[in-house]
Motif scaffolding. Structure first.
Motif, PDB file in Angstrom:
ATOM      1  N   THR A  15       4.219 -18.617 -12.795  1.00 32.22           N
ATOM      2  CA  THR A  15       2.849 -18.859 -11.972  1.00 32.22           C
ATOM      3  C   THR A  15       2.588 -18.895 -10.700  1.00 32.22           C
ATOM      4  OG1 THR A  15       2.348 -20.301 -13.948  1.00 32.22           O
ATOM      5  CG2 THR A  15       1.018 -20.578 -12.194  1.00 32.22           C
ATOM      6  N   LEU A  16       1.814 -17.745 -10.240  1.00 39.37           N
ATOM      7  CA  LEU A  16       1.718 -17.822  -8.372  1.00 39.37           C
ATOM      8  C   LEU A  16       0.480 -18.971  -8.026  1.00 39.37           C
ATOM      9  CD1 LEU A  16       1.735 -13.798  -8.356  1.00 39.37           C
ATOM     10  CD2 LEU A  16       3.613 -15.508  -8.010  1.00 39.37           C
ATOM     11  N   ALA A  52       1.644 -16.608  -2.731  1.00 38.84           N
ATOM     12  CA  ALA A  52       0.625 -17.436  -3.225  1.00 38.84           C
ATOM     13  C   ALA A  52      -0.476 -17.639  -2.531  1.00 38.84           C
ATOM     14  CB  ALA A  52       1.416 -18.822  -3.571  1.00 38.84           C
ATOM     15  N   ALA A  53      -0.209 -17.669  -1.176  1.00 40.68           N
ATOM     16  CA  ALA A  53      -1.481 -17.733  -0.204  1.00 40.68           C
ATOM     17  C   ALA A  53      -1.989 -16.645   0.351  1.00 40.68           C
ATOM     18  CB  ALA A  53      -0.931 -18.797   1.038  1.00 40.68           C
ATOM     19  N   ALA A  54      -1.598 -15.441  -0.111  1.00 42.48           N
ATOM     20  CA  ALA A  54      -2.273 -14.362   0.309  1.00 42.48           C
ATOM     21  C   ALA A  54      -2.882 -13.575  -0.639  1.00 42.48           C
ATOM     22  CB  ALA A  54      -0.876 -13.287   0.550  1.00 42.48           C
ATOM     23  N   PHE A  70       4.597  -6.192   1.241  1.00 38.43           N
ATOM     24  CA  PHE A  70       3.115  -6.735   0.710  1.00 38.43           C
ATOM     25  C   PHE A  70       3.167  -7.457  -0.431  1.00 38.43           C
ATOM     26  CE2 PHE A  70       2.999  -2.868   3.208  1.00 38.43           C
ATOM     27  CZ  PHE A  70       1.658  -2.912   3.990  1.00 38.43           C
ATOM     28  N   ALA A  71       2.061  -8.563  -0.613  1.00 33.78           N
ATOM     29  CA  ALA A  71       2.048  -9.272  -1.972  1.00 33.78           C
ATOM     30  C   ALA A  71       1.866  -8.378  -2.975  1.00 33.78           C
ATOM     31  CB  ALA A  71       0.824 -10.297  -1.547  1.00 33.78           C
ATOM     32  N   ALA A  72       2.499  -8.343  -4.208  1.00 36.54           N
ATOM     33  CA  ALA A  72       2.074  -7.538  -5.086  1.00 36.54           C
ATOM     34  C   ALA A  72       0.838  -7.819  -5.976  1.00 36.54           C
ATOM     35  CB  ALA A  72       3.154  -7.643  -6.429  1.00 36.54           C
ATOM     36  N   GLY A  75       8.722  -9.532  -9.144  1.00 39.65           N
ATOM     37  CA  GLY A  75       7.448  -8.790  -9.070  1.00 39.65           C
ATOM     38  C   GLY A  75       6.463  -9.528  -8.304  1.00 39.65           C
ATOM     39  N   LEU A  76       6.943 -10.188  -7.196  1.00 36.18           N
ATOM     40  CA  LEU A  76       6.027 -10.836  -6.284  1.00 36.18           C
ATOM     41  C   LEU A  76       5.799  -9.843  -4.940  1.00 36.18           C
ATOM     42  CD1 LEU A  76       7.889 -14.410  -6.118  1.00 36.18           C
ATOM     43  CD2 LEU A  76       5.682 -13.783  -7.195  1.00 36.18           C
ATOM     44  N   VAL A  77       6.717  -9.186  -4.400  1.00 36.73           N
ATOM     45  CA  VAL A  77       6.332  -8.203  -3.383  1.00 36.73           C
ATOM     46  C   VAL A  77       6.518  -6.688  -3.728  1.00 36.73           C
ATOM     47  CG1 VAL A  77       7.064  -9.929  -1.720  1.00 36.73           C
ATOM     48  CG2 VAL A  77       8.602  -8.431  -2.535  1.00 36.73           C
TER      49      VAL A  77
END
Length: 237
Positions: free
Chosen positions: A189-190, A32-34, A81-83, A68-70
């Motif tokens: 929600t990211l 979320a921070a990336a 990696f951040a998706a 689906g986050l990375v």
């Protein structure tokens, strides 16, 4: 240590699953921070940072990929990696940055909006002074998030307020369905991002005022005002 009692096995698996879920939530915070596509580190770097075993980390990675986050890239310079974020869902004058569940969130918001007037009607009839006091406590949390210019905390506090309104309803099926919809929205929600229309702090301040007015209308049992406000809430979302 040996576990000769087969009854211990489910508990062990449950503990491992819990640790994997906790680790996945920590990585989700990093995502979320990336920036989309930003490198989070190698698998071993992240596993060491999380302080989990190889088996637990593999389960963590499975959970993150399922959401689906990375993205995992092999070779030199590879790692986690951040998706790339999927298309956004508008939230009034902001947008929700979502994971792979975009379509689910859009449908959940649509159904939630349709249920809001029913829950407001129930709250007008059944809200006790204690219920109203509880709603005002959630408004205070929203106000604190607004002052801190924290849109993610504000949106989550907003959802908790609506969950509290839903809890007033004596219709358990309606309340349960509403809570399930909020969970779908929140899970996917990211982050919350500004749109080009208006600065996000202005939008948050306006939304706080709208919700404060809504709680005042419920307290006064002002049906016309409450229904007009929830209609404005859902057309602006």
């Amino acid at each position: 240590m040996r576990y000769d009692d087969a009854a211990d096995a489910p508990a062990l698996r449950s503990g491992s699953a819990g640790r994997a879920q906790q680790a996945a939530e920590r990585v989700a915070d990093l995502v979320a921070a990336a920036r989309p596509g930003e490198r989070l580190g190698t698998k071993e770097e992240l596993r060491t940072r999380l302080g989990v075993s190889v088996g637990t980390f593999n389960e963590t990675l499975r959970l993150l990929q399922a959401r689906g986050l990375v993205a995992v890239r092999p070779g030199p310079g590879g790692g986690l990696f951040a998706a790339e974020q999927s298309p956004m869902v508008r939230l009034g004058n902001s947008v929700l940055a979502l994971d792979a569940g975009t379509a689910d969130v859009a449908e959940a918001i649509r159904i939630r909006d349709a249920l809001d007037p029913l829950l407001i009607e129930d709250a007008l009839w059944h809200a006790s002074p204690a219920d109203i006091a509880g709603l005002r406590e959630h408004l205070d949390v929203m106000a604190d998030a607004a002052k801190a210019s924290d849109p993610v905390a504000f949106v989550h506090a907003n959802w908790r307020l609506h969950a509290r309104i839903a809890a007033i309803s004596p219709n358990r099926l309606l309340a349960s369905l509403y809570h399930g919809l909020l969970e779908v929205i929140e899970t996917h929600t990211l982050s919350v991002l500004p749109s080009a229309d208006r600065p996000l702090p202005d939008y948050i301040a306006e939304r706080h005022r709208l919700h404060a007015d809504l709680v005042d209308a419920l307290d006064a049992r002002d049906r016309d005002r409450a229904l007009a406000l929830i209609a404005a809430h859902n057309t602006g979302n």
